[in-house]
Design a protein around this motif. Structure first.
Motif, mmCIF file in Angstrom:
data_model
loop_
_atom_site.group_PDB
_atom_site.id
_atom_site.type_symbol
_atom_site.label_atom_id
_atom_site.label_comp_id
_atom_site.label_asym_id
_atom_site.label_seq_id
_atom_site.Cartn_x
_atom_site.Cartn_y
_atom_site.Cartn_z
ATOM 1 N N ALA A 93 -0.368 -41.378 38.501
ATOM 2 C CA ALA A 93 0.185 -42.053 39.680
ATOM 3 C C ALA A 93 -0.856 -42.143 40.793
ATOM 4 C CB ALA A 93 1.429 -41.313 40.171
ATOM 5 N N ILE A 94 -1.602 -41.064 40.996
ATOM 6 C CA ILE A 94 -2.645 -41.074 42.041
ATOM 7 C C ILE A 94 -3.742 -42.062 41.684
ATOM 8 C CG2 ILE A 94 -4.460 -39.682 43.119
ATOM 9 C CD1 ILE A 94 -2.566 -37.276 42.905
ATOM 10 N N LEU A 95 -4.141 -42.089 40.408
ATOM 11 C CA LEU A 95 -5.188 -43.016 39.986
ATOM 12 C C LEU A 95 -4.729 -44.471 40.121
ATOM 13 C CD1 LEU A 95 -6.552 -41.172 36.810
ATOM 14 C CD2 LEU A 95 -7.646 -41.351 39.056
ATOM 15 N N LEU A 96 -3.506 -44.749 39.714
ATOM 16 C CA LEU A 96 -2.982 -46.112 39.839
ATOM 17 C C LEU A 96 -2.846 -46.522 41.301
ATOM 18 C CD1 LEU A 96 -0.215 -46.288 37.070
ATOM 19 C CD2 LEU A 96 -2.389 -47.530 37.130
ATOM 20 N N ASN A 97 -2.567 -45.564 42.151
ATOM 21 C CA ASN A 97 -2.432 -45.854 43.584
ATOM 22 C C ASN A 97 -3.754 -46.295 44.204
ATOM 23 O OD1 ASN A 97 -0.716 -45.796 45.996
ATOM 24 N ND2 ASN A 97 -2.080 -44.160 46.672
ATOM 25 N N LEU A 202 -11.538 -38.800 48.037
ATOM 26 C CA LEU A 202 -11.136 -37.492 47.514
ATOM 27 C C LEU A 202 -10.437 -36.663 48.580
ATOM 28 C CD1 LEU A 202 -11.152 -35.610 45.092
ATOM 29 C CD2 LEU A 202 -13.372 -34.737 45.863
ATOM 30 N N LYS A 203 -10.997 -36.664 49.783
ATOM 31 C CA LYS A 203 -10.379 -35.893 50.869
ATOM 32 C C LYS A 203 -9.046 -36.498 51.284
ATOM 33 C CE LYS A 203 -14.406 -33.672 52.967
ATOM 34 N NZ LYS A 203 -15.167 -33.457 54.216
ATOM 35 N N MET A 204 -8.957 -37.828 51.272
ATOM 36 C CA MET A 204 -7.685 -38.460 51.616
ATOM 37 C C MET A 204 -6.615 -38.129 50.570
ATOM 38 S SD MET A 204 -8.462 -42.195 53.299
ATOM 39 C CE MET A 204 -9.852 -42.721 52.318
ATOM 40 N N THR A 205 -7.044 -38.061 49.311
ATOM 41 C CA THR A 205 -6.102 -37.688 48.256
ATOM 42 C C THR A 205 -5.620 -36.261 48.442
ATOM 43 O OG1 THR A 205 -7.146 -39.201 46.678
ATOM 44 C CG2 THR A 205 -5.804 -37.416 45.763
#
Length: 299
Positions: A93-97, A202-205
């Motif tokens: 989900a994070i990657l698709l986002n 990366l930090k935003m994630t």
């Protein structure tokens, strides 16, 4: 007051009537069969004329030589499925986002979502073919690297992990939808502010995306506690055999074999009843945890 309210809402109650009848017929009436757990059940005599043996079936269950291994297999496979079923969908989900091309994003979503609609009867046949040690495409690919054929569905060392990986592959697309929905609730202004401050993706994630998903992650994790004794009967039944009973036999498959193959109905019912009671307790605990940590409640 109640009569006036019912007179006003009776069409809604009428709509519920078919569902209520189905629940009573298929969920409550069969509960009379619980008596079999306390009997030496003989089908020709029926429930009411079979010999009453009290707790003998439960005692036999606790003394059964392989019951400890069966419980361990159930917990081991179920826990691995729960953990994998959380981590993989969250990651996808994070990657698709992060994908900006909508066509590619929608295509990937559709492809990973499709296996959810396939039954394990069909997928079992496919996995038997592709994982075959002699002609399967997976072992042929491993052979090109000089690796000896692996008997994924016939080796006790590989079978549990094959179950977990194939189950995650089948279901993670469906679970991903839940987490993608959670991502849409995150305020885009947070990402814009972080970008202005010089934060990378990366930090935003780490500081925005994951905290924004945390409530739904906690909810899904706590609700999954209630399924810790459900390791996947349909999947295992279509994939396992006597060679992997040691690592793949779970409570549900044990109940099936005792009841339908060895016609030990009393023992099978006793095991199923005990599992149902424990599952009810775990389900109650999981919903309590979901309400406490994620504010989720049914009623």
């Amino acid at each position: 007051m109640i009569i006036k309210r019912f007179a006003k809402e009776w069409p809604l109650h009428l709509l519920l009537l078919p569902a209520i009848i189905l629940v009573i017929v298929f969920s409550y009436v069969p509960m009379a069969g619980i008596a079999i757990a306390f009997e030496k059940f003989i089908p020709s005599k029926g429930i009411f004329r079979s010999e009453w043996v009290g707790w003998a079936n439960f005692q036999y269950m606790l003394e059964y030589p392989g019951i400890g291994r069966i419980v361990y297999n159930t917990l081991f496979i179920a826990v691995m499925k729960i953990v994998g079923g959380l981590l993989v969908p969250i990651t996808i989900a994070i990657l698709l986002n992060e994908v900006r091309k909508e066509v590619f994003k929608r295509t990937v979503q559709t492809l990973v979502y499709l296996p959810h609609f396939l039954s394990w009867v069909l997928l079992g046949g496919i996995l038997v073919d592709i994982l075959s040690p002699s002609s399967g495409i997976v072992n042929r690919l491993l052979g090109t690297f000089g690796i000896e054929p692996v008997f994924f569905l016939g080796s006790n060392d590989w079978f549990p992990y094959t179950l977990v990986i194939s189950d995650i592959w089948k279901e993670f697309g469906f679970s991903t939808i839940v987490y993608l929905a959670a991502l849409t609730a995150i305020n885009p202004a947070l990402y814009e502010a972080a970008e202005v401050d010089g934060a990378g993706r990366l930090k935003m994630t780490w500081h925005i995306t994951l905290p924004g998903m945390l409530p739904i992650i906690v909810l899904m994790a706590t609700l999954s506690v209630g399924n810790i004794l459900n390791a996947g009967f349909e999947q295992i039944f279509n994939l396992y055999g006597p060679a992997v009973y040691e690592s793949g036999d779970i409570i549900d498959t044990f109940v099936y074999r005792m009841g339908f193959e060895q016609v030990h109905y009393g023992l099978a019912t006793a095991v199923g009843l005990l599992k149902s009671v424990v599952s009810l307790v775990l389900l109650s605990v999981s919903y309590g945890m979901a309400y406490r940590f994620a504010g989720y409640r049914i009623f």
